[in-house]
Design a protein around this motif. Sequence first.
Motif, short mmCIF file in Angstrom:
data_model
loop_
_atom_site.label_atom_id
_atom_site.label_comp_id
_atom_site.label_asym_id
_atom_site.label_seq_id
_atom_site.Cartn_x
_atom_site.Cartn_y
_atom_site.Cartn_z
N GLU A 56 22.29 -52.93 14.79
CA GLU A 56 22.52 -51.72 15.59
C GLU A 56 22.09 -50.48 14.80
N GLU A 57 22.33 -50.49 13.50
CA GLU A 57 21.94 -49.36 12.65
C GLU A 57 20.41 -49.17 12.67
N HIS A 80 19.34 -47.74 15.97
CA HIS A 80 19.63 -46.30 15.99
C HIS A 80 18.58 -45.53 15.18
N SER A 107 15.42 -45.41 17.12
CA SER A 107 15.57 -44.45 18.20
C SER A 107 15.36 -43.02 17.68
#
Length: 75
Positions: free
Chosen positions: A39-40, A43, A46
Amino acid sequence: MKEVARKLNTTPRAIRLYEEKGLITPKKDKNNDYRLFTEEEIHRLSTILTLREIGVPIKEIKKSLTDPVMTCMSI
């Protein structure tokens, strides 16, 4: 990679470019060499995509992501 690209509305080619430039470093599955995104990392990717969208050069993005002072200033 296709799944992450679809989630972030980008292409696998763009993700590979950011990996080649050292902006992201996803681990690879030993069995099939697929990239594994946390998830990091999603992110971070993104953030990279957003900065590119507003015209920030890759070199500047890399500098701001690796320099803690710049990262704090950009938040």
